[in-house]
Design a protein around this motif. Structure first.
Motif, mmCIF file in Angstrom:
data_model
loop_
_atom_site.group_PDB
_atom_site.id
_atom_site.type_symbol
_atom_site.label_atom_id
_atom_site.label_comp_id
_atom_site.label_asym_id
_atom_site.label_seq_id
_atom_site.Cartn_x
_atom_site.Cartn_y
_atom_site.Cartn_z
ATOM 1 N N GLU A 150 0.813 -1.209 0.000
ATOM 2 C CA GLU A 150 0.000 0.000 0.000
ATOM 3 C C GLU A 150 0.856 1.272 0.000
ATOM 4 O O GLU A 150 0.392 2.342 -0.406
ATOM 5 N N ALA A 151 2.112 1.141 0.436
ATOM 6 C CA ALA A 151 3.015 2.300 0.432
ATOM 7 C C ALA A 151 3.658 2.514 -0.927
ATOM 8 O O ALA A 151 4.260 3.570 -1.173
ATOM 9 N N VAL A 152 3.535 1.524 -1.809
ATOM 10 C CA VAL A 152 4.223 1.569 -3.101
ATOM 11 C C VAL A 152 3.254 1.747 -4.261
ATOM 12 O O VAL A 152 3.590 2.363 -5.280
ATOM 13 N N ALA A 153 2.041 1.237 -4.131
ATOM 14 C CA ALA A 153 1.107 1.126 -5.260
ATOM 15 C C ALA A 153 0.934 2.435 -6.024
ATOM 16 O O ALA A 153 1.003 2.468 -7.261
ATOM 17 N N ASP A 154 0.736 3.525 -5.315
ATOM 18 C CA ASP A 154 0.464 4.795 -5.989
ATOM 19 C C ASP A 154 1.714 5.466 -6.537
ATOM 20 O O ASP A 154 1.626 6.513 -7.185
ATOM 21 N N THR A 155 2.882 4.881 -6.284
ATOM 22 C CA THR A 155 4.135 5.475 -6.763
ATOM 23 C C THR A 155 4.618 4.857 -8.062
ATOM 24 O O THR A 155 5.665 5.259 -8.582
ATOM 25 N N LEU A 156 3.890 3.882 -8.591
ATOM 26 C CA LEU A 156 4.355 3.164 -9.773
ATOM 27 C C LEU A 156 4.079 3.974 -11.037
ATOM 28 O O LEU A 156 3.092 3.774 -11.752
ATOM 29 N N HIS A 157 4.983 4.908 -11.285
ATOM 30 C CA HIS A 157 4.949 5.761 -12.469
ATOM 31 C C HIS A 157 6.351 5.809 -13.061
ATOM 32 O O HIS A 157 7.353 5.699 -12.339
ATOM 33 N N VAL A 158 6.433 5.984 -14.374
ATOM 34 C CA VAL A 158 7.725 5.928 -15.053
ATOM 35 C C VAL A 158 8.717 6.905 -14.435
ATOM 36 O O VAL A 158 9.872 6.552 -14.167
ATOM 37 N N GLN A 159 8.302 8.138 -14.184
ATOM 38 C CA GLN A 159 9.251 9.115 -13.660
ATOM 39 C C GLN A 159 9.762 8.727 -12.275
ATOM 40 O O GLN A 159 10.916 9.009 -11.943
ATOM 41 N N ARG A 160 8.963 8.060 -11.487
ATOM 42 C CA ARG A 160 9.432 7.618 -10.170
ATOM 43 C C ARG A 160 10.542 6.572 -10.325
ATOM 44 O O ARG A 160 11.529 6.597 -9.581
ATOM 45 N N TYR A 161 10.395 5.678 -11.280
ATOM 46 C CA TYR A 161 11.454 4.704 -11.553
ATOM 47 C C TYR A 161 12.729 5.405 -12.025
ATOM 48 O O TYR A 161 13.843 4.999 -11.674
ATOM 49 N N VAL A 162 12.556 6.431 -12.844
ATOM 50 C CA VAL A 162 13.710 7.199 -13.319
ATOM 51 C C VAL A 162 14.408 7.875 -12.151
ATOM 52 O O VAL A 162 15.640 7.824 -12.024
ATOM 53 N N ALA A 185 4.356 -12.289 -8.145
ATOM 54 C CA ALA A 185 3.503 -11.347 -7.422
ATOM 55 C C ALA A 185 3.797 -9.917 -7.855
ATOM 56 O O ALA A 185 2.891 -9.086 -7.982
ATOM 57 N N GLY A 186 5.077 -9.621 -8.093
ATOM 58 C CA GLY A 186 5.438 -8.290 -8.545
ATOM 59 C C GLY A 186 4.888 -7.970 -9.919
ATOM 60 O O GLY A 186 4.486 -6.832 -10.190
ATOM 61 N N SER A 187 4.872 -8.951 -10.809
ATOM 62 C CA SER A 187 4.300 -8.722 -12.134
ATOM 63 C C SER A 187 2.825 -8.375 -12.043
ATOM 64 O O SER A 187 2.350 -7.429 -12.673
ATOM 65 N N VAL A 188 2.090 -9.141 -11.265
ATOM 66 C CA VAL A 188 0.660 -8.877 -11.095
ATOM 67 C C VAL A 188 0.450 -7.501 -10.473
ATOM 68 O O VAL A 188 -0.433 -6.740 -10.873
ATOM 69 N N PHE A 189 1.299 -7.145 -9.504
ATOM 70 C CA PHE A 189 1.189 -5.877 -8.782
ATOM 71 C C PHE A 189 1.488 -4.675 -9.673
ATOM 72 O O PHE A 189 0.847 -3.629 -9.569
ATOM 73 N N SER A 190 2.442 -4.815 -10.586
ATOM 74 C CA SER A 190 2.977 -3.657 -11.307
ATOM 75 C C SER A 190 2.377 -3.422 -12.687
ATOM 76 O O SER A 190 2.211 -2.275 -13.105
ATOM 77 N N LEU A 191 2.090 -4.481 -13.411
ATOM 78 C CA LEU A 191 1.787 -4.336 -14.837
ATOM 79 C C LEU A 191 0.609 -3.430 -15.126
ATOM 80 O O LEU A 191 0.706 -2.499 -15.936
ATOM 81 N N GLY A 192 -0.510 -3.672 -14.481
ATOM 82 C CA GLY A 192 -1.694 -2.877 -14.743
ATOM 83 C C GLY A 192 -1.503 -1.415 -14.406
ATOM 84 O O GLY A 192 -2.033 -0.524 -15.090
#
Length: 371
Positions: A123-135, A276-283
């Protein structure tokens, strides 16, 4: 169960999720003796070497880092893995050891991936999954590595999805990097989708594969003007990869999918976190990924080397070659891997090493320790 399987197949947009995503994390403790042998073979014993794994806070979360090399004075490579959420650490034992004689190689599990997924509340990570955050994460990690290992600059290397992150990082912070190496580079996602689909349908027709033809024609023209949905992507990517577009000359890539079972760096819990990470991140990342387009980048600020698989129809090489031909850069080089598709370091590890020594190491060998 159907949703898990579909998302695992959807990971083929960039780099397929590990096979067996539908499994409920079976016990693989019987592999422990083999893991010990792999660990012993890969152990860095040179007194001037480095072999470390640790968690470091990057971007507000703990991210898992692996650092390996025979000589700390060698140039340092920061490797940005594919996926998303397909970490390299559990399969680096298959190809990386020779590279470690000439480079100190850093791998990390990105947010939402592998051990990093396990280390942080979702729950602390879900909303941060954006391309610029990875950059931003890649840039912050590069700065951390420079300080910790006393490096002036790093070599930035990336695979598949990781090339999206790394290209942005190189463009935003060229001062951090000697050079950039793209493996299975993403230039324009919609173009990739079309090239891959056309190859799959063309090959299926040539081979008289009625099932493949029927499935692919059901979504044609692809991508066309119809939205690129999960369901369409699953069909579009299934057959190009069956016809060797992931690993050349192979209908499957079990060596890669099942490689984590023998990893000395991943226990069963971490291995199960890959799917689990794939399911969590892809969508969460799909919409942004579909907008990726580097065709407008006419100048690249640092030396750029592209490793291109002749048979790659996961991230097709033709758009990369065309972009490289017209871009201006201090140094640029394309290297064709004639017996590879998308998995070049695994498929042609010898050529990977030789190409890095010829085109990349000379551009980093003058590195002086940071003061």
């Amino acid at each position: 169960m159907k949703r898990v399987v579909a998302l695992a197949m959807l990971a083929a947009v960039l780099l397929p999720a590990r096979a067996g995503a539908q499994e409920i994390c079976p016990d693989r403790s019987g592999y422990a003796p083999a893991r010990e042998i792999v660990a012993d073979l890969g152990r860095i014993v040179a007194p001037e070497g480095v072999q470390e794994e640790y968690a470091v806070e990057i971007g507000g979360i703990r991210q898992w880092v692996s650092v390996r090399g025979q000589d700390r004075d060698n140039p340092m490579v920061l490797f940005v893995h594919g996926g998303p959420a397909s970490p390299v650490i559990p399969t680096l034992w298959q190809f990386q050891r020779p590279l470690e004689e000439y480079f100190t190689v850093v791998n990390y599990d990105q947010r939402g991936a592998g051990k990093t997924l396990v280390l942080n509340p979702q729950e602390a990570v879900a909303d941060t999954l954006h391309v610029q955050r990875y950059v931003d994460d890649a840039i912050a990690l590069a700065e951390h590595l420079r300080s910790r290992y006393h490096k002036r600059k790093l070599v930035l290397m990336a695979h598949s999805w990781g090339t999206v992150v790394a290209m942005h990082a190189a463009l935003q912070r060229p001062d951090l990097f000697h050079a950039y190496v793209g493996i299975g580079q993403v230039i324009n996602v919609r173009t990739n989708e079309q090239v891959s689909f056309d190859y799959g349908l063309r090959t299926a027709r040539a081979k008289g594969n009625a099932e493949a033809i029927r499935e692919m024609e059901s979504i044609a023209p692809y991508p066309g003007d119809t939205p690129i949905t999960r369901e369409r992507i699953i069909i579009a990517r299934k057959w190009p990869q069956f016809y060797g577009g992931l690993t050349a000359y192979r209908a499957d890539s079990k060596y890669f999918y099942q490689g984590p079972r023998l990893s000395p760096d991943y226990d069963d819990a971490a291995r199960c976190a890959i799917n689990a990470g794939s399911v969590f991140s892809l969508g969460r990342l799909l919409d942004e990924f579909l907008q990726v387009d580097f065709t407008g980048v006419e100048r690249f600020p640092i030396p750029v080397v592209m490793f291109m698989g002749r048979h790659d129809y996961t991230t097709p090489s033709e758009p990369t070659a065309a972009w490289l031909a017209r871009v201006q850069a201090p140094y640029k080089q394309g290297v064709w891997f004639e017996h590879s598709a998308h998995m070049m370091p695994w498929e042609e590890p010898g050529k990977t090493l030789v190409s890095l020594l010829e085109h990349v190491r000379p551009r980093a060998i003058d590195d002086a320790p940071a003061k």
